[in-house]
Design a protein around this motif. Structure first.
Motif, mmCIF file in Angstrom:
data_model
loop_
_atom_site.group_PDB
_atom_site.id
_atom_site.type_symbol
_atom_site.label_atom_id
_atom_site.label_comp_id
_atom_site.label_asym_id
_atom_site.label_seq_id
_atom_site.Cartn_x
_atom_site.Cartn_y
_atom_site.Cartn_z
ATOM 1 N N UNK A 192 -13.598 2.492 -16.012
ATOM 2 C CA UNK A 192 -13.084 1.673 -16.852
ATOM 3 C C UNK A 192 -12.962 2.106 -18.325
ATOM 4 N N UNK A 193 -12.880 3.579 -18.211
ATOM 5 C CA UNK A 193 -12.673 3.938 -19.711
ATOM 6 C C UNK A 193 -11.609 3.418 -20.438
ATOM 7 N N UNK A 194 -10.678 3.313 -19.835
ATOM 8 C CA UNK A 194 -9.356 2.775 -20.487
ATOM 9 C C UNK A 194 -9.079 1.353 -20.406
ATOM 10 N N UNK A 195 -10.288 0.621 -20.239
ATOM 11 C CA UNK A 195 -10.055 -1.029 -19.790
ATOM 12 C C UNK A 195 -9.661 -1.709 -21.171
ATOM 13 N N UNK A 196 -9.943 -0.791 -22.481
ATOM 14 C CA UNK A 196 -9.584 -1.517 -23.583
ATOM 15 C C UNK A 196 -10.671 -2.721 -24.224
ATOM 16 N N UNK A 197 -11.678 -2.645 -23.350
ATOM 17 C CA UNK A 197 -12.680 -3.494 -23.927
ATOM 18 C C UNK A 197 -14.058 -2.904 -23.712
ATOM 19 N N UNK A 198 -15.319 -3.479 -23.872
ATOM 20 C CA UNK A 198 -16.474 -2.738 -23.771
ATOM 21 C C UNK A 198 -17.213 -3.168 -22.327
ATOM 22 N N UNK A 199 -16.330 -3.351 -21.398
ATOM 23 C CA UNK A 199 -16.869 -3.778 -20.268
ATOM 24 C C UNK A 199 -17.159 -2.091 -19.410
ATOM 25 N N UNK A 200 -18.166 -2.201 -18.614
ATOM 26 C CA UNK A 200 -18.309 -0.679 -18.051
ATOM 27 C C UNK A 200 -18.554 -1.152 -16.600
ATOM 28 N N UNK A 201 -18.491 -0.320 -15.736
ATOM 29 C CA UNK A 201 -18.777 0.031 -14.323
ATOM 30 C C UNK A 201 -19.385 1.127 -13.731
ATOM 31 N N UNK A 202 -20.545 1.110 -13.012
ATOM 32 C CA UNK A 202 -21.330 2.221 -12.670
ATOM 33 C C UNK A 202 -21.358 2.410 -11.220
ATOM 34 N N UNK A 203 -20.866 1.497 -10.307
ATOM 35 C CA UNK A 203 -21.401 1.477 -8.940
ATOM 36 C C UNK A 203 -20.464 2.407 -8.316
ATOM 37 N N UNK A 204 -19.122 2.588 -8.637
ATOM 38 C CA UNK A 204 -18.146 3.581 -8.084
ATOM 39 C C UNK A 204 -18.574 4.755 -8.254
ATOM 40 N N UNK A 205 -19.324 5.249 -9.195
ATOM 41 C CA UNK A 205 -19.704 6.359 -9.538
ATOM 42 C C UNK A 205 -20.602 6.944 -8.546
ATOM 43 N N UNK A 206 -21.794 6.014 -8.363
ATOM 44 C CA UNK A 206 -22.508 6.269 -7.407
ATOM 45 C C UNK A 206 -22.050 6.684 -5.821
ATOM 46 N N UNK A 207 -21.037 5.930 -5.319
ATOM 47 C CA UNK A 207 -20.118 6.072 -4.139
ATOM 48 C C UNK A 207 -19.410 7.438 -4.199
ATOM 49 N N UNK A 208 -18.711 7.826 -5.327
ATOM 50 C CA UNK A 208 -17.980 9.018 -5.529
ATOM 51 C C UNK A 208 -18.986 10.218 -5.328
ATOM 52 N N UNK A 209 -20.329 10.033 -5.785
ATOM 53 C CA UNK A 209 -21.445 11.236 -5.739
ATOM 54 C C UNK A 209 -21.760 11.330 -4.283
ATOM 55 N N UNK A 210 -21.883 10.020 -3.485
ATOM 56 C CA UNK A 210 -22.312 9.894 -1.966
ATOM 57 C C UNK A 210 -21.402 10.872 -1.077
ATOM 58 N N UNK A 211 -20.103 10.743 -1.506
ATOM 59 C CA UNK A 211 -19.091 11.416 -0.554
ATOM 60 C C UNK A 211 -19.141 12.881 -1.009
ATOM 61 N N UNK A 212 -19.557 13.442 -2.131
ATOM 62 C CA UNK A 212 -19.555 14.791 -2.515
ATOM 63 C C UNK A 212 -20.971 15.267 -1.984
ATOM 64 N N UNK A 213 -22.002 14.552 -2.051
ATOM 65 C CA UNK A 213 -23.095 14.977 -1.247
ATOM 66 C C UNK A 213 -23.263 15.176 0.202
ATOM 67 N N UNK A 214 -22.467 14.417 0.785
ATOM 68 C CA UNK A 214 -22.117 14.469 2.227
ATOM 69 C C UNK A 214 -21.603 15.703 2.543
ATOM 70 N N UNK A 215 -20.648 16.344 1.669
ATOM 71 C CA UNK A 215 -19.758 17.521 1.999
ATOM 72 C C UNK A 215 -20.250 18.772 1.439
ATOM 73 N N UNK A 216 -21.389 18.784 0.883
ATOM 74 C CA UNK A 216 -22.205 19.901 0.208
ATOM 75 C C UNK A 216 -23.582 20.151 0.539
ATOM 76 N N UNK A 217 -24.069 21.193 0.105
ATOM 77 C CA UNK A 217 -25.509 21.468 0.547
ATOM 78 C C UNK A 217 -26.639 21.507 -0.642
ATOM 79 N N UNK A 218 -27.803 21.421 -0.461
ATOM 80 C CA UNK A 218 -28.869 21.284 -1.475
ATOM 81 C C UNK A 218 -28.583 22.462 -2.676
ATOM 82 N N UNK A 219 -27.818 23.311 -2.141
ATOM 83 C CA UNK A 219 -27.682 24.708 -3.316
ATOM 84 C C UNK A 219 -26.646 24.064 -4.328
#
Ligand code: KG4
Ligand code: ZN
Length: 341
Positions: A202-229
């Motif tokens: 929502x960085x370009x939403x033009x208001x001061x609303x925010x959203x962080x749940x999609x970020x967590x989903x994006x991280x979970x996809x990357x975590x699934x494809x990578x290793x602890x290193x």
């Protein structure tokens, strides 16, 4: 002169402090339950309440000792009445109300977020009213316009997860303990923030609303494809996404209100990367950023004692005095009807 004992028990910290309107903070004691809840990956409400019961009286005695005060020196007892965990809030509320009744002084129910919003006023260099506050905690991500103590307007907030919640959930994905914020920050320090590009929601939403749940989903996809290193790079890239988003919105908040001062409150405000980048960005645009001292960013009794003292100084009294309630869910608007002049 007023001298207020503040009691904070809304979640997993028992915080007791004494604030004196002329001498400042006289004492500030905190007992954190982090270790108690650690093995469960989050706060267990029943365990939290029981631990508050165990800790609260010894901690009050300790606080009086630290402040060289007697009960008879106190003008009022302020306590967090909400929002928070019902059982945990009830411990602080009942102790505060009982003490106040016994001492024949006022008991002042305080909104937890008001405590956070006013906590930067306890800094050696406090902001002056009005200012914009960015409140980023485990339960809230909000921009507020703070006109004076007791007068707050919401400018924008997260439509889903709070920033702290995003830190905590991402930490869980990376196998880090609760609360996740400090652990992510530590891991991120050795990672490359440019390796993964996570969304700046929502960085370009033009208001001061925010959203962080999609970020967590994006991280979970990357975590699934990578290793602890790779986890340090994931942590650094995640932290950069949150910091960028908050900085961009903060700048917009100052533009929109025409105010120059930005105050950061709440646990995520302890994040050093956020502090660095915000200071840089806001200064470059002619504004000024204020942070509460690190230990006052997370939950504490000092902010509740301070908020209580402001009520007394403004001659505000709670509407009801013979009964008390706690408000696990409580918005600041409803809170404003709790007091009368
Ligand atoms: O204000 P707070 O102590 O409690 C309430 O939620 O009211 O905030 C706790 C939140 C947690 O989500 C924790 O992970 C986050 O603040 N936090 C941090 C840091 N320290 C605490 N987040 C990022 N970086 C930190 N250094
Ligand atoms: Zn808090």
């Amino acid at each position: 002169m007023v001298r207020v004992l503040g009691i904070e028990t809304s979640c997993d910290e028992t915080g007791i402090a004494i604030y004196d309107s002329e001498l400042g903070l006289l004492a500030d004691q905190l007992h954190s339950q982090i270790k108690l809840h650690n093995e469960y990956g989050g706060v267990v409400p029943e365990l939290a309440s029981r631990d508050h019961i165990r800790r609260i009286s010894p901690l009050i005695k300790e606080t009086l000792k630290e402040g060289h005060c007697k009960f008879s020196d106190l003008s009022a007892i302020a306590y967090t009445a909400g929002p928070g965990l019902a059982g945990a809030l009830l411990v602080g509320a009942s102790v505060a109300e009982a003490l106040a009744f016994a001492l024949s002084i006022p008991a002042l129910p305080i909104h937890h977020l008001e405590g956070h919003l006013l906590s930067p006023c306890l800094s050696p260099v406090p902001p002056s009213f009005p200012f914009v506050a960015l409140l980023v905690s485990g339960g809230h991500s909000q921009f507020m316009r703070v006109n004076r103590p007791g007068s707050y307007e919401i400018l924008g907030e997260s439509v889903d997860d709070a920033a702290g919640e995003a830190f905590d959930k991402t930490a869980k994905l990376l196998g880090l303990p609760y609360p996740g914020g400090p652990h992510i920050a530590k891991l991120a320090a050795s990672g490359n923030p440019k390796r993964f590009h996570f969304p700046r929601p929502m960085i370009h939403s033009g208001d001061l609303m925010m959203s962080f749940s999609g970020l967590k989903t994006a991280v979970s996809l990357v975590v699934a494809q990578h290793h602890p290193v790779d986890y340090a790079d994931i942590a650094a890239s995640f932290e950069a996404a949150i910091v960028d988003t908050l900085c961009s919105k903060a700048l917009q908040a100052l533009d929109q209100t025409g105010l120059k001062q930005l105050v950061i409150a709440g646990g995520v405000g302890a994040n050093l990367k956020l502090r660095e980048k915000l200071s840089e960005t806001i200064k470059a645009h002619g504004g000024e950023v204020f942070y509460p001292p690190l230990r006052l960013c997370t939950d504490n009794g000092a902010m509740i004692a301070f908020a209580g003292a402001q009520k007394l100084l403004m001659h505000q009294k709670p509407v009801t005095s013979s009964t008390f309630s706690v408000f696990p869910r409580w918005d600041l608007q409803a809170y404003s009807t709790t007091y009368q002049d």
